[in-house]
Design an enzyme around this catalytic site. Structure first.
Site, PDB file in Angstrom:
ATOM      1  N   HIS A   7       9.677   0.219   8.273  1.00 25.01           N
ATOM      2  CA  HIS A   7       8.915  -1.010   8.483  1.00 25.01           C
ATOM      3  C   HIS A   7       9.041  -2.041   7.348  1.00 25.01           C
ATOM      4  O   HIS A   7       9.605  -3.113   7.529  1.00 25.01           O
ATOM      5  CB  HIS A   7       7.424  -0.690   8.642  1.00 25.01           C
ATOM      6  CG  HIS A   7       7.082   0.324   9.682  1.00 25.01           C
ATOM      7  ND1 HIS A   7       7.204   0.100  11.044  1.00 25.01           N
ATOM      8  CD2 HIS A   7       6.583   1.567   9.553  1.00 25.01           C
ATOM      9  CE1 HIS A   7       6.799   1.171  11.710  1.00 25.01           C
ATOM     10  NE2 HIS A   7       6.409   2.083  10.835  1.00 25.01           N
TER      11      HIS A   7
ATOM     12  N   PHE B 188      -1.184  -0.607  12.324  1.00 24.11           N
ATOM     13  CA  PHE B 188      -1.998  -0.133  11.201  1.00 24.11           C
ATOM     14  C   PHE B 188      -2.441  -1.251  10.247  1.00 24.11           C
ATOM     15  O   PHE B 188      -3.634  -1.388   9.956  1.00 24.11           O
ATOM     16  CB  PHE B 188      -1.206   0.927  10.423  1.00 24.11           C
ATOM     17  CG  PHE B 188      -1.940   1.494   9.239  1.00 24.11           C
ATOM     18  CD1 PHE B 188      -1.747   0.964   7.974  1.00 24.11           C
ATOM     19  CD2 PHE B 188      -2.836   2.552   9.392  1.00 24.11           C
ATOM     20  CE1 PHE B 188      -2.432   1.483   6.873  1.00 24.11           C
ATOM     21  CE2 PHE B 188      -3.516   3.080   8.297  1.00 24.11           C
ATOM     22  CZ  PHE B 188      -3.318   2.538   7.039  1.00 24.11           C
ATOM     23  N   ASN B 189      -1.501  -2.041   9.711  1.00 25.16           N
ATOM     24  CA  ASN B 189      -1.854  -3.016   8.673  1.00 25.16           C
ATOM     25  C   ASN B 189      -2.892  -4.022   9.166  1.00 25.16           C
ATOM     26  O   ASN B 189      -3.736  -4.477   8.403  1.00 25.16           O
ATOM     27  CB  ASN B 189      -0.609  -3.774   8.186  1.00 25.16           C
ATOM     28  CG  ASN B 189       0.262  -2.931   7.289  1.00 25.16           C
ATOM     29  OD1 ASN B 189      -0.214  -1.957   6.699  1.00 25.16           O
ATOM     30  ND2 ASN B 189       1.536  -3.269   7.209  1.00 25.16           N
TER      31      ASN B 189
ATOM     32  N   ASP C 209       0.851  -1.199   0.000  1.00 24.54           N
ATOM     33  CA  ASP C 209       0.000   0.000   0.000  1.00 24.54           C
ATOM     34  C   ASP C 209       0.890   1.253   0.000  1.00 24.54           C
ATOM     35  O   ASP C 209       0.856   2.061   0.931  1.00 24.54           O
ATOM     36  CB  ASP C 209      -0.944   0.009   1.219  1.00 24.54           C
ATOM     37  CG  ASP C 209      -0.199   0.054   2.549  1.00 24.54           C
ATOM     38  OD1 ASP C 209      -0.770   0.586   3.531  1.00 24.54           O
ATOM     39  OD2 ASP C 209       0.963  -0.409   2.615  1.00 24.54           O
TER      40      ASP C 209
ATOM     41  N   THR D 294       2.765  -6.129   2.779  1.00 22.77           N
ATOM     42  CA  THR D 294       3.276  -5.021   3.609  1.00 22.77           C
ATOM     43  C   THR D 294       2.204  -3.946   3.793  1.00 22.77           C
ATOM     44  O   THR D 294       2.518  -2.784   4.086  1.00 22.77           O
ATOM     45  CB  THR D 294       4.529  -4.382   2.971  1.00 22.77           C
ATOM     46  OG1 THR D 294       4.167  -3.805   1.703  1.00 22.77           O
ATOM     47  CG2 THR D 294       5.652  -5.386   2.790  1.00 22.77           C
TER      48      THR D 294
ATOM     49  N   GLN E 142       6.861  11.257  11.015  1.00 20.56           N
ATOM     50  CA  GLN E 142       7.033  10.318  12.137  1.00 20.56           C
ATOM     51  C   GLN E 142       7.529  11.054  13.381  1.00 20.56           C
ATOM     52  O   GLN E 142       7.166  10.734  14.510  1.00 20.56           O
ATOM     53  CB  GLN E 142       8.017   9.205  11.736  1.00 20.56           C
ATOM     54  CG  GLN E 142       7.486   8.269  10.673  1.00 20.56           C
ATOM     55  CD  GLN E 142       6.666   7.101  11.222  1.00 20.56           C
ATOM     56  OE1 GLN E 142       6.566   6.924  12.419  1.00 20.56           O
ATOM     57  NE2 GLN E 142       6.073   6.319  10.347  1.00 20.56           N
TER      58      GLN E 142
END
Ligand code: RIB
Ligand code: CA
Length: 311
Positions: free
Chosen positions: A240, A166-167, A11, A125, A228
């Protein structure tokens, strides 16, 4: 050495873009295709970003448009506060000419796995909607998946809620489908990705390399570091997604612990949490190898090597 065949499901997303960069010219990886999912931004934007990154880097890799919303939950969660309005703010790209393939990403995953010898690794990812939909649409692909190396989850703190990463949070139902699939899973969670902070010294180191990939790295990370720091106060952004690819390039990179991992799809407060039973308190059969440590210096050497693969 035989190349590791992978499908990268992503993404883009700044760190996804670096994962594409790392895999794209590696002599040890055969990047069969890139499938795109909604996540960091809406699907039209994440697809555009994947195409731009491949075009800029000169990667002749097919890109497939996937699912634009989670399997079940109504609310679509995106992360413009981290990745910007485009989902890849920072770099300036020339006009996009690369086109996505006609086939839907889910059908591409199914057809490619069914036609394979069972030697393909899936590398998600982003939210795992595409992978989970493929598993549900065609369970026959399951024995054809060599393994799944995913970026997601955390056995410690989350990054979207105190509990959830998040994912996983974006499509926890999809994560549940994947973690109950019975296939070998390596979970690269925040526990290790928060150890590879792209400090200014790292950006400077990679910026010394005189090629287009280095320029893209610097442009991406300059923006990613800024957001960040604003949100989490990090001195550098956790890089990440490339940790998944790096772990395929160097199997000694990660220290993992095999355990039973369960996705919380029921609760309000902890929805999307990866409950990793590292002490085997539930006495359930293990379903995942959870990354608990990473060789940080080695990781940055791998990133540097990946950038140097480009002219
Ligand atoms: O939580 C970090 C993960 O969510 C990364 O994959 C990032 O790109 C976003 O998708
Ligand atoms: Ca991602």
């Amino acid at each position: 050495m035989e190349k590791r065949k992978i499908i990268l499901d992503c993404d883009p997303g700044h760190d996804d873009a670096i994962a594409i960069m790392l895999a794209g010219k590696s002599s040890a990886i055969d990047l069969l295709g890139i499938t795109v999912v909604a996540g960091n931004q809406t699907l039209d934007k994440t697809l555009n970003n994947a195409l731009h990154v491949c075009q800029y880097l000169g990667l002749d890799v097919p890109v497939y448009k996937g699912c634009g919303q989670p399997m079940i939950r109504e609310k679509q969660v995106i992360a413009p506060e981290i990745h910007g309005e485009s989902g890849l703010d920072g770099p300036q790209f020339s006009a996009l000419t690369k086109k996505a393939e006609q086939q839907h990403a889910v059908n591409y995953i199914i057809d490619t796995l069914l036609a394979s010898d069972g030697d393909i690794t899936l590398v998600p990812t982003g939210p795992m909607t595409n992978v989970a939909m493929a598993m549900r649409l065609c369970p026959d692909i399951l024995p054809k998946i060599r393994e799944i190396v995913l970026m997601g989850g955390s056995y410690q703190l989350g990054n979207m809620t105190p509990a959830a990463e998040f994912n996983i949070l974006v499509d926890a139902d999809a994560a549940h489908v994947v973690f109950t699939s019975g296939r070998k899973i390596t979970m690269v969670g925040l526990d290790v990705t928060r150890k590879v902070l792209c400090l200014p010294s790292v950006v400077e180191r990679m910026g010394q390399i005189d090629n287009k990939a280095a320029k893209l790295f610097v442009d991406l990370m300059t923006f990613f570091n800024k957001t960040q720091k604003e949100i989490f106060g990090w001195a550098g952004a956790p890089l990440h997604d490339p940790v998944t690819i790096a772990s395929l390039l160097d199997p000694t990179l990660l220290t993992t612990k095999e355990c039973f991992t369960q996705i919380d799809i029921r609760s309000e407060q902890s929805y999307g949490r990866t409950n990793c039973d590292l002490f085997n308190m539930l006495k359930q059969p293990p379903n995942s190898f959870v990354a608990v440590d990473i060789n940080v210096a080695r990781f940055w050497d791998i990133i540097e090597g990946g950038i140097k693969n480009y002219s």
